[in-house]
Scaffold this motif. Structure first.
Motif: not given
Length: 612
Positions: A124-131, A166-172, A177-187
């Motif tokens: 199981x890989x955790x994806x925290x969406x709508x950060x 664990x991945x921190x994402x905003x699907x919309x 991102x690997x970290x909520x603040x790392x600034x990456x903007x793709x999937x």
């Protein structure tokens, strides 16, 4: 393609945590990767059925390709009523994405699918969406996911894998991102993690053929299509195969067409290798659990058990005085043909004609499961009527009666918790746990399925609409005895006419109305609820008697409160044993089974409901 280049992953999420958007962004990201440029918008739910669905009701497969690795994505239903799909399709996966909301964390219904994924041994890989959502707390959501996995009995290996992946994402917004603040903007971080760290299928590519059918599709042209995973060997178009049923019976068959999944659709192919997911055409009357194997070296696989239905509803042709005004298909024969066709496609429902031929009994996992079928049929132009859902009892090993029991979860402000506990107590529920937070109180109950019917409205009433209520099937438990039903009586129309504002103005003092001025009503139809027990026959077409004297109040308009409207699920939960729900493409009406008041009185006397 070798099995090392295949990844089979399931997406686990609550109803509205963004599964569709996430899958769409993965599709666009892989398209961009292949073309090395951003592709134009493509929305996964572009057709009306997907757009209005709101929740996944059937497991659906898509396939994407990234860095020469084929990723089969299985979208699992998030609601326990569709658990018949969940238990089977997870067999096709080797890993899972646990998708949760950064503000809400894992929801009660996530628990249902996740428990099956853990029991199946998936990574199981955790994806925290709508950060980027206001009030988001990604770290708390991540820790809540780990706590939930531990609570569901995850192994040390599964917990360790989840902690490290664990991945921190905003699907919309289309970023992971690997970290909520790392600034990456793709999937791409999510795709890289799936390709690099998710396990490849553990299969035997050189062994004899073994493929198990886990879900069924249906085509009017080729009949049933068996969809499943190839566990060993390779299946080819035109192969002669041995089909082993769940009961052990065997028959020879031939693969007439073979498909694998390709992005949002399927493509015809000549072979499917071990580890891939394929669709096979040509196996007569194929069913869930069928094993397609090599006739020379047959392979045995564990049979698939489908959980039995817990509720049944009887569908009948409409006998309403207004029949045929809104729908195109009203006959009993067409209704029977449509439901028997559904039996071919939907293996999680049990559909049988009643012995006296008066209707069709449809059994499913819950009210939502059954109401989705009704909603589909009314959109197709059907008019029909259904009775109150009935719980399916069964006998335990000791011969005693057993009934389905649900786990119910309520989150509400602390000041209303006492009222909620009282409502559950009256419905036969017992409290399992109570967790009082600073503003919200988390309550968990065990309650018979019979007690759930109509409970949502009562909970919303006592909490002034501030409660969040979920329930999922838990187990079969001992029969809980008689449970209270609707206490208030109904207002029943005495004639077939349009409702008049003057009549409704006098009736609204006696209870709550279900109709407004100008609505078509008929004799025996429920037009409102009394504020006390006992049914009351009312005249909804009464007009004001006009004399030849002037009145100072003659022109004062009648002040009507808006009528109460019912969704299909609410109407099914509301009605009593002697009532029906009439379903048309435009309306949902409730009525008495016997429309005429005199006939109802005679029936009540004959059946000992009143004193003679």
């Amino acid at each position: 393609m070798r099995q090392e280049n295949i990844r089979n992953i399931a997406i686990i999420a609550h109803v509205d945590h963004g599964k569709t958007t996430l899958v769409d962004q993965l599709l666009k990201a892989t398209d961009a990767f292949r073309a090395n440029q951003q592709v134009e918008e493509r929305v996964l739910d572009s057709n009306d059925q997907e757009r209005e669905r709101g929740i996944t009701i059937l497991a659906k497969n898509i396939s994407i390709e990234y860095k020469d690795v084929k990723i089969n994505v299985i979208d699992t239903p998030g609601h326990a009523d569709f658990g018949g799909e969940v238990e089977r399709v997870l067999r096709m996966a080797d890993g899972a994405l646990l998708l949760c909301d950064a503000a809400e964390g894992p929801m009660p219904q996530t628990r249902f699918v996740l428990s099956h994924a853990i029991a199946a041994g998936l990574a199981v890989m955790i994806v925290v969406n709508k950060i980027d959502k206001p009030g988001a707390d990604p770290e708390k959501a991540y820790n809540d996911c780990l706590d939930l996995m531990a609570d569901l009995g995850a192994t040390d290996e599964q917990l360790e894998f989840a902690m490290e992946h664990v991945i921190y994402a905003s699907a919309v917004n289309g970023f992971a991102r690997l970290d909520p603040e790392d600034g990456n903007m793709d999937m791409f971080p999510m795709l890289d993690m799936i390709v690099d760290d998710m396990p490849a299928p553990d299969v035997d590519p050189d062994g004899p053929l073994a493929m198990q059918c886990v879900t069924i599709d249906h085509s009017d042209y080729v009949g049933r299509i068996g969809i499943g995973r190839v566990y060993s060997g390779t299946i080819h178009d035109g192969d002669k195969i041995l089909v082993v049923k769940n009961d052990g019976s065997r028959a020879m068959s031939q693969v007439k067409q073979l498909f694998t999944f390709d992005y949002l659709g399927r493509k015809e192919c000549t072979e499917a290798v071990a580890g891939d997911i394929a669709a096979v055409v040509g196996i007569d009357s194929t069913d869930i659990g069928d094993v397609y194997t090599d006739p020379e070296n047959p392979v045995e696989l564990e049979p698939i058990e489908i959980d039995p239905p817990t509720l049944s509803i009887i569908f009948e042709a409409s006998t309403s005085p207004l029949v045929g005004r809104e729908g195109d298909i009203v006959g009993g024969r067409q209704l029977k043909e449509r439901l028997l066709q559904e039996r071919e496609n939907n293996v999680t429902m049990r559909i049988e004609e009643l012995p006296d031929k008066t209707g069709i009994e449809v059994s499913g996992r819950g009210i939502l499961h059954l109401s989705v079928l009704m909603e589909t049929m009314r959109r197709e132009g059907f008019e029909f009527q259904v009775g109150r859902p009935r719980v399916l009892f069964k006998k335990g090993d000791d011969g005693k009666m057993m009934e389905p029991v649900e786990q119910a979860v309520v989150e509400c402000p602390g000041e209303y918790s006492g009222k909620v506990i009282e409502v559950f107590g009256n419905a036969g529920g017992t409290m399992v746990s109570m967790d009082a937070g600073t503003t919200q109180t988390h309550l968990e109950f065990k309650i018979p399925t019979r007690g759930i019917m109509g409970l949502k409205n009562r909970i919303l009433n006592v909490t002034h609409g501030d409660a969040v209520f979920y329930h999922t099937f838990l187990e079969y438990g001992p029969y809980a005895g008689e449970i209270g039903v609707r206490q208030n009586g109904a207002m029943i129309s005495m004639s077939t006419e349009k409702a008049v504002a003057y009549a409704l103005g006098t009736l609204q003092d006696r209870g709550q109305l279900f109709v407004g001025p100008g609505d078509e009503c008929y004799e025996g139809m429920l037009v409102g609820e009394r504020s006390k027990p006992g049914d009351m026959v009312v005249n909804i077409a009464r007009t004001k008697s006009l004399g030849n004297q002037r009145s100072s109040t003659a022109d004062i308009a009648v002040q009507l409160t808006p009528p109460r409207t019912f969704t299909l699920e609410e109407a099914l939960e509301y009605i009593m044993e002697d009532e029906l729900v009439e379903i048309t493409p435009q309306s949902i009406r409730m009525r008495k089974r016997i429309l005429n008041e005199t006939d109802r009185r005679k029936w009540a006397v004959r059946n000992g409901k009143v004193n003679k």
